[in-house]
Design a protein around this motif. Structure first.
Motif, PDB file in Angstrom:
ATOM      1  N   GLU A   1      38.523  39.339  47.694  1.00 53.03           N
ATOM      2  CA  GLU A   1      37.224  38.706  47.497  1.00 53.03           C
ATOM      3  C   GLU A   1      36.431  39.387  46.379  1.00 53.03           C
ATOM      4  O   GLU A   1      35.761  38.707  45.595  1.00 53.03           O
ATOM      5  CB  GLU A   1      36.432  38.695  48.799  1.00 53.03           C
ATOM      6  N   LEU A   2      36.512  40.703  46.312  1.00 56.05           N
ATOM      7  CA  LEU A   2      35.836  41.411  45.215  1.00 56.05           C
ATOM      8  C   LEU A   2      36.417  40.992  43.867  1.00 56.05           C
ATOM      9  O   LEU A   2      35.673  40.721  42.920  1.00 56.05           O
ATOM     10  CB  LEU A   2      35.985  42.924  45.398  1.00 56.05           C
ATOM     11  N   ARG A   3      37.725  40.942  43.781  1.00 55.82           N
ATOM     12  CA  ARG A   3      38.367  40.539  42.530  1.00 55.82           C
ATOM     13  C   ARG A   3      38.033  39.096  42.175  1.00 55.82           C
ATOM     14  O   ARG A   3      37.795  38.776  41.010  1.00 55.82           O
ATOM     15  CB  ARG A   3      39.876  40.757  42.624  1.00 55.82           C
ATOM     16  N   GLN A   4      38.015  38.217  43.178  1.00 57.45           N
ATOM     17  CA  GLN A   4      37.678  36.812  42.926  1.00 57.45           C
ATOM     18  C   GLN A   4      36.235  36.660  42.453  1.00 57.45           C
ATOM     19  O   GLN A   4      35.922  35.723  41.732  1.00 57.45           O
ATOM     20  CB  GLN A   4      37.933  35.970  44.173  1.00 57.45           C
ATOM     21  N   ALA A   5      35.377  37.584  42.854  1.00 58.83           N
ATOM     22  CA  ALA A   5      33.978  37.557  42.413  1.00 58.83           C
ATOM     23  C   ALA A   5      33.817  38.147  41.011  1.00 58.83           C
ATOM     24  O   ALA A   5      32.716  38.170  40.480  1.00 58.83           O
ATOM     25  CB  ALA A   5      33.103  38.315  43.401  1.00 58.83           C
ATOM     26  N   GLY A   6      34.907  38.633  40.428  1.00 58.86           N
ATOM     27  CA  GLY A   6      34.848  39.157  39.074  1.00 58.86           C
ATOM     28  C   GLY A   6      34.785  40.668  38.974  1.00 58.86           C
ATOM     29  O   GLY A   6      34.675  41.215  37.872  1.00 58.86           O
ATOM     30  N   ALA A   7      34.862  41.365  40.094  1.00 59.15           N
ATOM     31  CA  ALA A   7      34.843  42.831  40.053  1.00 59.15           C
ATOM     32  C   ALA A   7      36.218  43.352  39.630  1.00 59.15           C
ATOM     33  O   ALA A   7      37.243  42.789  40.019  1.00 59.15           O
ATOM     34  CB  ALA A   7      34.484  43.396  41.418  1.00 59.15           C
ATOM     35  N   ALA A   8      36.219  44.385  38.850  1.00 61.79           N
ATOM     36  CA  ALA A   8      37.464  45.092  38.539  1.00 61.79           C
ATOM     37  C   ALA A   8      37.658  46.112  39.649  1.00 61.79           C
ATOM     38  O   ALA A   8      36.773  46.934  39.901  1.00 61.79           O
ATOM     39  CB  ALA A   8      37.368  45.776  37.187  1.00 61.79           C
TER      40      ALA A   8
ATOM     41  N   ARG B   1      30.804  44.052  36.321  1.00 58.11           N
ATOM     42  CA  ARG B   1      30.306  43.796  34.962  1.00 58.11           C
ATOM     43  C   ARG B   1      29.088  42.879  34.962  1.00 58.11           C
ATOM     44  O   ARG B   1      28.269  42.934  34.067  1.00 58.11           O
ATOM     45  CB  ARG B   1      31.421  43.215  34.116  1.00 58.11           C
ATOM     46  N   ASP B   2      28.995  42.031  35.982  1.00 52.96           N
ATOM     47  CA  ASP B   2      27.890  41.079  36.061  1.00 52.96           C
ATOM     48  C   ASP B   2      27.364  41.067  37.489  1.00 52.96           C
ATOM     49  O   ASP B   2      28.014  40.549  38.391  1.00 52.96           O
ATOM     50  CB  ASP B   2      28.385  39.689  35.656  1.00 52.96           C
ATOM     51  N   ARG B   3      26.208  41.640  37.683  1.00 53.83           N
ATOM     52  CA  ARG B   3      25.617  41.728  39.022  1.00 53.83           C
ATOM     53  C   ARG B   3      25.462  40.337  39.657  1.00 53.83           C
ATOM     54  O   ARG B   3      25.590  40.180  40.861  1.00 53.83           O
ATOM     55  CB  ARG B   3      24.263  42.430  38.948  1.00 53.83           C
TER      56      ARG B   3
END
Length: 121
Positions: A19-26, A51-53
């Motif tokens: 879920e973190l990765r799907q939200a764009g977190a590395a 990268r993007d809050r």
């Protein structure tokens, strides 16, 4: 490493990382068995970079609370390291290095010290 280090007190599961990765977190995931159990429990280390809050807006609130994303202590402008000693077996099962992780846990349980295993997911 820039940023800070925190301990996660909730049980982390594979789905949380997805879920973190799907939200764009590395998200980097490592296993650390390089301390005796008397010193520190075996744990996963998660290095998370946001990268993007705004990408966190649709993330499950339990995950944002688990990692303290909206507390003042967590500086999301840098990579943040989390120690995860309470984890679900699925983190090991889904790892490309599950055999090494299980061997490290056996070594620790036998009173030895294992290795730091990088990039396990």
């Amino acid at each position: 490493m820039a940023g800070s280090s925190f301990k996660v007190m909730s049980k982390v599961r594979y789905k949380h990382i997805l879920e973190l990765r799907q939200a764009g977190a590395a998200v980097e995931v490592h296993f650390d068995g390089s301390h005796s159990l008397a010193t520190k429990p075996a744990h996963f280390e998660l290095n998370i970079t946001i990268r993007d809050r705004m990408s966190l807006v649709n993330l499950d609130s339990a995950i944002t609370q688990m990692f303290g994303f909206f507390t003042q202590e967590v500086n999301l402008t840098n990579r943040v390291k989390y120690e995860v000693a309470l984890f679900d077996e699925d983190l090991i099962d889904r790892s490309t290095r599950s055999y090494e992780i299980r061997a490290a846990i056996d070594t620790l349980n036998d009173g030895g010290v294992a290795d730091f295993i990088a990039n396990v997911l």
